[in-house]
Motif scaffolding. Structure first.
Motif, PDB file in Angstrom:
ATOM      1  N   ALA A 194       2.031 -12.060 -12.750  1.00  0.00           N
ATOM      2  CA  ALA A 194       2.204 -10.607 -12.741  1.00  0.00           C
ATOM      3  C   ALA A 194       1.645 -10.049 -11.440  1.00  0.00           C
ATOM      4  N   VAL A 195       2.471  -9.384 -10.673  1.00  0.00           N
ATOM      5  CA  VAL A 195       2.072  -8.914  -9.346  1.00  0.00           C
ATOM      6  C   VAL A 195       0.862  -8.000  -9.412  1.00  0.00           C
ATOM      7  N   ASP A 196       0.885  -7.013 -10.298  1.00  0.00           N
ATOM      8  CA  ASP A 196      -0.226  -6.052 -10.359  1.00  0.00           C
ATOM      9  C   ASP A 196      -1.542  -6.737 -10.711  1.00  0.00           C
ATOM     10  N   SER A 197      -1.487  -7.709 -11.581  1.00  0.00           N
ATOM     11  CA  SER A 197      -2.706  -8.428 -11.953  1.00  0.00           C
ATOM     12  C   SER A 197      -3.266  -9.210 -10.770  1.00  0.00           C
ATOM     13  N   VAL A 198      -2.384  -9.829  -9.998  1.00  0.00           N
ATOM     14  CA  VAL A 198      -2.843 -10.580  -8.826  1.00  0.00           C
ATOM     15  C   VAL A 198      -3.425  -9.628  -7.787  1.00  0.00           C
ATOM     16  N   LEU A 199      -2.732  -8.516  -7.534  1.00  0.00           N
ATOM     17  CA  LEU A 199      -3.236  -7.555  -6.547  1.00  0.00           C
ATOM     18  C   LEU A 199      -4.608  -7.038  -6.929  1.00  0.00           C
ATOM     19  N   ALA A 200      -4.831  -6.849  -8.221  1.00  0.00           N
ATOM     20  CA  ALA A 200      -6.116  -6.316  -8.685  1.00  0.00           C
ATOM     21  C   ALA A 200      -7.268  -7.261  -8.390  1.00  0.00           C
ATOM     22  N   THR A 201      -6.990  -8.551  -8.247  1.00  0.00           N
ATOM     23  CA  THR A 201      -8.056  -9.525  -8.000  1.00  0.00           C
ATOM     24  C   THR A 201      -8.409  -9.646  -6.528  1.00  0.00           C
ATOM     25  N   LEU A 202      -7.595  -9.083  -5.634  1.00  0.00           N
ATOM     26  CA  LEU A 202      -7.782  -9.296  -4.203  1.00  0.00           C
ATOM     27  C   LEU A 202      -8.710  -8.248  -3.603  1.00  0.00           C
ATOM     28  N   ALA A 203      -9.634  -8.708  -2.785  1.00  0.00           N
ATOM     29  CA  ALA A 203     -10.547  -7.804  -2.077  1.00  0.00           C
ATOM     30  C   ALA A 203      -9.919  -7.425  -0.747  1.00  0.00           C
ATOM     31  N   ILE A 204      -8.919  -6.548  -0.797  1.00  0.00           N
ATOM     32  CA  ILE A 204      -8.160  -6.166   0.394  1.00  0.00           C
ATOM     33  C   ILE A 204      -8.298  -4.670   0.639  1.00  0.00           C
ATOM     34  N   ASP A 205      -7.948  -4.257   1.826  1.00  0.00           N
ATOM     35  CA  ASP A 205      -7.967  -2.848   2.207  1.00  0.00           C
ATOM     36  C   ASP A 205      -6.807  -2.142   1.502  1.00  0.00           C
ATOM     37  N   ARG A 206      -7.136  -1.191   0.640  1.00  0.00           N
ATOM     38  CA  ARG A 206      -6.114  -0.467  -0.123  1.00  0.00           C
ATOM     39  C   ARG A 206      -5.847   0.927   0.444  1.00  0.00           C
ATOM     40  N   THR A 207      -6.410   1.228   1.605  1.00  0.00           N
ATOM     41  CA  THR A 207      -6.203   2.548   2.191  1.00  0.00           C
ATOM     42  C   THR A 207      -4.869   2.641   2.930  1.00  0.00           C
ATOM     43  N   VAL A 208      -4.217   1.519   3.177  1.00  0.00           N
ATOM     44  CA  VAL A 208      -2.881   1.525   3.777  1.00  0.00           C
ATOM     45  C   VAL A 208      -1.887   1.292   2.648  1.00  0.00           C
ATOM     46  N   PRO A 209      -1.165   2.309   2.231  1.00  0.00           N
ATOM     47  CA  PRO A 209      -0.333   2.188   1.025  1.00  0.00           C
ATOM     48  C   PRO A 209       0.931   1.387   1.274  1.00  0.00           C
ATOM     49  N   GLU A 210       1.595   1.053   0.181  1.00  0.00           N
ATOM     50  CA  GLU A 210       2.874   0.354   0.278  1.00  0.00           C
ATOM     51  C   GLU A 210       3.908   1.234   0.985  1.00  0.00           C
ATOM     52  N   ALA A 211       4.873   0.600   1.622  1.00  0.00           N
ATOM     53  CA  ALA A 211       5.974   1.320   2.263  1.00  0.00           C
ATOM     54  C   ALA A 211       7.011   1.674   1.200  1.00  0.00           C
ATOM     55  N   ALA A 212       7.319   2.955   1.108  1.00  0.00           N
ATOM     56  CA  ALA A 212       8.185   3.421   0.021  1.00  0.00           C
ATOM     57  C   ALA A 212       9.668   3.369   0.363  1.00  0.00           C
ATOM     58  N   TRP A 213      10.006   3.129   1.632  1.00  0.00           N
ATOM     59  CA  TRP A 213      11.400   3.270   2.056  1.00  0.00           C
ATOM     60  C   TRP A 213      12.237   2.008   1.849  1.00  0.00           C
ATOM     61  N   LEU A 386      -3.957  -2.512  15.424  1.00  0.00           N
ATOM     62  CA  LEU A 386      -3.113  -1.461  14.859  1.00  0.00           C
ATOM     63  C   LEU A 386      -1.787  -2.021  14.365  1.00  0.00           C
ATOM     64  N   ASN A 387      -1.198  -2.891  15.153  1.00  0.00           N
ATOM     65  CA  ASN A 387       0.077  -3.487  14.764  1.00  0.00           C
ATOM     66  C   ASN A 387      -0.068  -4.270  13.457  1.00  0.00           C
ATOM     67  N   ASP A 388      -1.086  -5.091  13.367  1.00  0.00           N
ATOM     68  CA  ASP A 388      -1.242  -5.958  12.200  1.00  0.00           C
ATOM     69  C   ASP A 388      -1.723  -5.187  10.976  1.00  0.00           C
ATOM     70  N   ARG A 389      -2.376  -4.078  11.179  1.00  0.00           N
ATOM     71  CA  ARG A 389      -2.864  -3.274  10.059  1.00  0.00           C
ATOM     72  C   ARG A 389      -1.736  -2.471   9.408  1.00  0.00           C
ATOM     73  N   TYR A 390      -0.848  -1.921  10.199  1.00  0.00           N
ATOM     74  CA  TYR A 390       0.127  -0.975   9.660  1.00  0.00           C
ATOM     75  C   TYR A 390       1.557  -1.515   9.580  1.00  0.00           C
ATOM     76  N   GLN A 391       1.935  -2.401  10.468  1.00  0.00           N
ATOM     77  CA  GLN A 391       3.313  -2.873  10.478  1.00  0.00           C
ATOM     78  C   GLN A 391       3.559  -3.849   9.328  1.00  0.00           C
ATOM     79  N   LEU A 392       4.669  -3.693   8.650  1.00  0.00           N
ATOM     80  CA  LEU A 392       5.047  -4.683   7.641  1.00  0.00           C
ATOM     81  C   LEU A 392       5.257  -6.049   8.277  1.00  0.00           C
ATOM     82  N   ASP A 393       5.738  -6.077   9.513  1.00  0.00           N
ATOM     83  CA  ASP A 393       5.979  -7.358  10.173  1.00  0.00           C
ATOM     84  C   ASP A 393       4.862  -7.722  11.152  1.00  0.00           C
TER      85      ASP A 393
END
Length: 449
Positions: A194-213, A386-393
């Protein structure tokens, strides 16, 4: 499959036991040479086949934006594999430790993995190959012409790599064989994660949200490819350098995460537009320029350092190291798009809010960071951050090579000398105004956008 795609990473003898494909860069089921090879070995030996992905607890500054896109794509991959009677394991922890533990737990006979030129990925593979007493085999499933075969050395630029790729391309640019429903079942396959369950276990920066487009995954990547072929490729050559024209393919995130095979993209482009100027321009970028970036990262151990610049680039930066900068900004000011330049700020906001930036503007963006930081070392580190923090690629050979081109002259030549830049190619807002409607682009990405 052409055997030149395959590289043995150790000399361990072949043993009995299931085959596992250690998926990393190429996160898809269709059009995946590494998976094709893994299944061929398993069928030949009449053994089960599994796919394992080792989820590192942190990876080169990736945030929620990148982890969520990747994991949602992997969940689709797991479902597609299940339809083929191939289980998918998502392993958590340091990748070499996890794949070695998995191989011993399941009495694996051979590990097949995919190619990636980045240092951290190469170190993972090399450590696993040393620790495991079974064959570890790498398959270049990402490049159309395998990177090591295309060239055995660091290339100066596209003009030196292009003829080598063009000579080999007819041997490698062909259709993929279909995968089979695997006839040898894996005992007790795992449940789909389950994606949400896995994401919840990760100690990652959550201040950069998912790309909605855009939506992640193999199916969406193929849909976007079909739409681009049908509606965008014919006009690509005249629209690609205009950030206001929406003329680029939009495929970069799918190619970066391996949800779409570059070879599939090339096959479809050639099938529908065999020799148009737009198709030729697109294929030049997709094949030669992209594979040049892999060459750069494979053969230059300093691809993310000023030491990796060509000698003339290092020299010109040293000669202009103490030139006066009219503006100097901190990393935090850059991240907040708080410079004096409305065009640069708009480009930064596009990247922060959408996870993408037009390719032409990426060059301008990186060169202005060079102009507005105290040293080239600061400029390179800030641009990569900056590139690695914000760019999807982000965290991709294309990103490292593009930034090194912009700031250090990699794959470029010396130009006329000027303050700060030395002989590095210069760009300014006036040049952008000749290319596209700068005012309209800025309007799209105002501060309250």
């Amino acid at each position: 499959m052409m055997p030149q795609r395959i590289c043995s990473l150790n000399n361990a003898p072949v043993t009995k036991g299931p085959v596992v494909y250690w998926m990393s860069r190429d996160q898809r089921v269709a059009d995946n040479w590494a998976l094709v090879h893994a299944q061929a070995l398993a069928l030949e030996r009449q053994v089960p086949l599994a796919v394992a992905f080792t989820l590192a607890p942190a990876f080169l500054g990736a945030t929620l934006r990148q982890y969520a896109f990747m994991l949602k794509g992997l969940a689709e991959t797991a479902r597609r594999l299940a339809d083929l009677n191939i289980p998918f394991y998502l392993l958590h922890g340091e990748p070499p430790d996890e794949i070695c533990r998995f191989a011993r737990l399941h009495d694996i006979g051979t590990v097949v993995t995919d190619f990636d030129p980045l240092r951290v990925k190469r170190a993972w593979r090399e450590e696993a190959a040393v620790r495991l007493e079974i064959p570890v085999v790498e398959v270049d499933a990402h490049n159309i012409v395998p990177c090591r075969l295309a060239s055995g050395k660091l290339e100066f630029g596209a003009y030196t790599l292009r003829p080598k790729i063009q000579r080999l391309l007819p041997d490698f640019l062909h259709e993929f064989p279909p995968l089979q429903h695997h006839p040898f079942p894996w005992p007790s396959p795992p449940e789909t994660f389950a994606v949400d369950s896995v994401l919840a276990t990760l100690a990652i920066d959550r201040t950069v949200p998912e790309a909605a487009w855009l939506l992640p995954g193999e199916a969406e990547g193929h849909q976007r490819l079909a739409a681009f072929i049908a509606h965008g490729l014919a006009s690509y050559d005249c629209r690609r350098n205009d950030p206001c024209a929406d003329g680029q393919s939009g495929l970069s995130p799918y190619l970066h995460f391996g949800q779409l095979a570059p070879q599939r993209v090339a096959l479809e482009a050639r099938r529908h537009h065999p020799s148009s100027p737009s198709a030729l321009a697109f294929l030049e970028e997709l094949i030669v320029r992209r594979e040049l970036s892999d060459n750069f990262c494979l053969y230059n151990p300093f691809y993310d350092s000023v030491q990796g610049f060509p000698s003339w680039g290092v020299r010109t930066h040293d000669e202009h190291r103490h030139d006066r900068r009219e503006y100097v900004y901190s990393r935090e000011q850059f991240a907040a798009a708080a410079t004096h330049d409305p065009l640069w700020n708009a480009a930064q906001r596009e990247m922060v809010t959408t996870g993408r930036m037009h390719g032409y503007l990426r060059m301008y963006w990186a060169k202005k960071i060079l102009e507005w930081t105290p040293t080239p070392e600061d400029a390179l580190a800030t641009a990569i951050y900056l590139n690695d923090r914000y760019q999807l690629d982000g965290r991709d050979p294309n990103g490292y090579a593009g930034i090194a081109w912009s700031i250090g002259g990699v794959h470029d030549r010396a130009w006329g000398e000027r303050p700060v830049f030395g002989k590095i190619r210069y760009m300014n807002a006036a040049g952008c105004k000749r290319k596209f409607d700068v005012r309209e682009y800025i309007r799209r990405y105002q501060g309250d956008h």
